[in-house]
Motif scaffolding. Sequence first.
Motif, PDB file in Angstrom:
ATOM      1  N   UNK A  37       0.832  -1.200   0.000  1.00  0.00           N
ATOM      2  CA  UNK A  37       0.000   0.000   0.000  1.00  0.00           C
ATOM      3  C   UNK A  37       0.867   1.250   0.000  1.00  0.00           C
ATOM      4  N   UNK A  38       0.767   2.097  -1.036  1.00  0.00           N
ATOM      5  CA  UNK A  38       1.521   3.351  -1.020  1.00  0.00           C
ATOM      6  C   UNK A  38       1.012   4.262   0.099  1.00  0.00           C
ATOM      7  N   UNK A  39       1.894   4.954   0.742  1.00  0.00           N
ATOM      8  CA  UNK A  39       1.537   5.911   1.801  1.00  0.00           C
ATOM      9  C   UNK A  39       1.920   7.303   1.309  1.00  0.00           C
ATOM     10  N   UNK A  40       0.944   8.029   0.798  1.00  0.00           N
ATOM     11  CA  UNK A  40       1.198   9.353   0.220  1.00  0.00           C
ATOM     12  C   UNK A  40       0.560  10.402   1.117  1.00  0.00           C
ATOM     13  N   UNK A  41       1.370  11.317   1.602  1.00  0.00           N
ATOM     14  CA  UNK A  41       0.824  12.405   2.415  1.00  0.00           C
ATOM     15  C   UNK A  41       0.029  13.346   1.520  1.00  0.00           C
ATOM     16  N   UNK A  42      -1.024  13.933   2.088  1.00  0.00           N
ATOM     17  CA  UNK A  42      -1.819  14.877   1.302  1.00  0.00           C
ATOM     18  C   UNK A  42      -0.950  16.005   0.758  1.00  0.00           C
ATOM     19  N   UNK A  43       0.038  16.472   1.557  1.00  0.00           N
ATOM     20  CA  UNK A  43       0.904  17.573   1.118  1.00  0.00           C
ATOM     21  C   UNK A  43       1.779  17.174  -0.066  1.00  0.00           C
ATOM     22  N   UNK A  44       1.994  15.871  -0.254  1.00  0.00           N
ATOM     23  CA  UNK A  44       2.851  15.405  -1.347  1.00  0.00           C
ATOM     24  C   UNK A  44       2.055  14.943  -2.561  1.00  0.00           C
ATOM     25  N   UNK A  45       0.741  14.851  -2.407  1.00  0.00           N
ATOM     26  CA  UNK A  45      -0.099  14.292  -3.462  1.00  0.00           C
ATOM     27  C   UNK A  45      -0.298  15.290  -4.603  1.00  0.00           C
ATOM     28  N   UNK A  46      -0.261  14.798  -5.833  1.00  0.00           N
ATOM     29  CA  UNK A  46      -0.609  15.584  -7.009  1.00  0.00           C
ATOM     30  C   UNK A  46      -1.351  14.686  -7.994  1.00  0.00           C
ATOM     31  N   UNK A  47      -2.233  15.315  -8.745  1.00  0.00           N
ATOM     32  CA  UNK A  47      -2.913  14.632  -9.843  1.00  0.00           C
ATOM     33  C   UNK A  47      -2.668  15.428 -11.113  1.00  0.00           C
ATOM     34  N   UNK A  48      -2.242  14.739 -12.151  1.00  0.00           N
ATOM     35  CA  UNK A  48      -2.066  15.417 -13.437  1.00  0.00           C
ATOM     36  C   UNK A  48      -2.991  14.804 -14.473  1.00  0.00           C
ATOM     37  N   UNK A  49      -3.492  15.652 -15.346  1.00  0.00           N
ATOM     38  CA  UNK A  49      -4.221  15.228 -16.537  1.00  0.00           C
ATOM     39  C   UNK A  49      -3.410  15.691 -17.733  1.00  0.00           C
ATOM     40  N   UNK A  50      -2.983  14.763 -18.571  1.00  0.00           N
ATOM     41  CA  UNK A  50      -2.157  15.085 -19.730  1.00  0.00           C
ATOM     42  C   UNK A  50      -2.946  14.791 -20.992  1.00  0.00           C
ATOM     43  N   UNK A  51      -3.073  15.799 -21.844  1.00  0.00           N
ATOM     44  CA  UNK A  51      -3.840  15.612 -23.073  1.00  0.00           C
ATOM     45  C   UNK A  51      -3.010  14.850 -24.099  1.00  0.00           C
ATOM     46  N   UNK A  52      -3.683  14.436 -25.172  1.00  0.00           N
ATOM     47  CA  UNK A  52      -3.001  13.735 -26.261  1.00  0.00           C
ATOM     48  C   UNK A  52      -2.000  14.647 -26.962  1.00  0.00           C
ATOM     49  N   UNK A  53      -2.130  15.973 -26.788  1.00  0.00           N
ATOM     50  CA  UNK A  53      -1.171  16.921 -27.362  1.00  0.00           C
ATOM     51  C   UNK A  53      -0.019  17.208 -26.405  1.00  0.00           C
ATOM     52  N   UNK A  54      -0.049  16.624 -25.222  1.00  0.00           N
ATOM     53  CA  UNK A  54       1.031  16.791 -24.265  1.00  0.00           C
ATOM     54  C   UNK A  54       0.832  17.908 -23.257  1.00  0.00           C
ATOM     55  N   UNK A  55      -0.293  18.614 -23.310  1.00  0.00           N
ATOM     56  CA  UNK A  55      -0.540  19.677 -22.341  1.00  0.00           C
ATOM     57  C   UNK A  55      -0.935  19.052 -21.001  1.00  0.00           C
ATOM     58  N   UNK A  57      -2.230  19.405 -17.021  1.00  0.00           N
ATOM     59  CA  UNK A  57      -2.971  20.144 -15.995  1.00  0.00           C
ATOM     60  C   UNK A  57      -2.701  19.431 -14.677  1.00  0.00           C
ATOM     61  N   UNK A  58      -2.328  20.201 -13.645  1.00  0.00           N
ATOM     62  CA  UNK A  58      -1.910  19.588 -12.383  1.00  0.00           C
ATOM     63  C   UNK A  58      -2.687  20.212 -11.227  1.00  0.00           C
ATOM     64  N   UNK A  59      -3.147  19.360 -10.314  1.00  0.00           N
ATOM     65  CA  UNK A  59      -3.787  19.802  -9.083  1.00  0.00           C
ATOM     66  C   UNK A  59      -3.019  19.223  -7.904  1.00  0.00           C
ATOM     67  N   UNK A  60      -2.715  20.078  -6.921  1.00  0.00           N
ATOM     68  CA  UNK A  60      -2.207  19.564  -5.656  1.00  0.00           C
ATOM     69  C   UNK A  60      -3.396  19.390  -4.713  1.00  0.00           C
ATOM     70  N   UNK A  61      -3.121  19.005  -3.467  1.00  0.00           N
ATOM     71  CA  UNK A  61      -4.219  18.709  -2.555  1.00  0.00           C
ATOM     72  C   UNK A  61      -5.093  19.937  -2.311  1.00  0.00           C
ATOM     73  N   UNK A  62      -4.432  21.096  -2.095  1.00  0.00           N
ATOM     74  CA  UNK A  62      -5.200  22.327  -1.852  1.00  0.00           C
ATOM     75  C   UNK A  62      -6.048  22.666  -3.078  1.00  0.00           C
ATOM     76  N   UNK A  63      -5.495  22.452  -4.252  1.00  0.00           N
ATOM     77  CA  UNK A  63      -6.242  22.726  -5.473  1.00  0.00           C
ATOM     78  C   UNK A  63      -7.441  21.816  -5.624  1.00  0.00           C
ATOM     79  N   UNK A  64      -7.272  20.559  -5.253  1.00  0.00           N
ATOM     80  CA  UNK A  64      -8.404  19.633  -5.322  1.00  0.00           C
ATOM     81  C   UNK A  64      -9.485  20.023  -4.321  1.00  0.00           C
TER      82      UNK A  64
END
Length: 199
Positions: A37-55, A57-64
């Motif tokens: 089980x990975x243990x990821x702190x909320x402060x270290x967590x990020x989610x990225x969405x990458x388009x087929x063109x390579x752009x 978009x990144x959200x950190x915990x505060x952004x989410x």
Amino acid sequence: MALISRGFHGRRPSSGTKLPPGQYETTGFPVLSVGPTPRIRQDDWQLSVTTEAGKQHVWDWAGLMALPAESPTVDLHCVTKWSKFGTEWQGVSLDVLLADVETAAEHVLVTSYGGYTTNIPLADLVDGKAWIAYGYGGSDLAPEHGGPARLLVPHLYLWKSAKWVREIQLRQSDVPGFWESAGYHNYGDPWREQRYQGD
């Protein structure tokens, strides 16, 4: 002689029937994972969405947390044959996350912290069908259930709801994920009992 061909999937049960074929109800919440089980702190967590063109978009915990949240109550169906009814989540709809993402992609490859991957048609993540879930039962989502945040796609078998979600790649071509490469069905509709390739 076979009475039912491989192409016959039957009909969905009438409305009100909650148990897909081959499933049984559990009131527990079994934990099934590939690897530790990975243990990821909320402060270290990020989610990225990458388009087929390579752009990217990144959200950190505060952004989410700044995005509008929803509280879906959904049934879960695991390919190992258990179903759990009426689970209560908190999270952000993929419709919100993808609202400003320009894409013509039809496919998605989801990657988790820990390296797990799964593929899903983009159409199955929008129109109120999927969330990035960070709360369960009124509490933070526990690490063993995918916390701090996981994908939640309740209309497909649970292996598509990737725990510890880290990246969503929008793609023009489909590429199988971890279980799909190991023989699981590419789509995974529990109502059609799509457990393995050929189902």
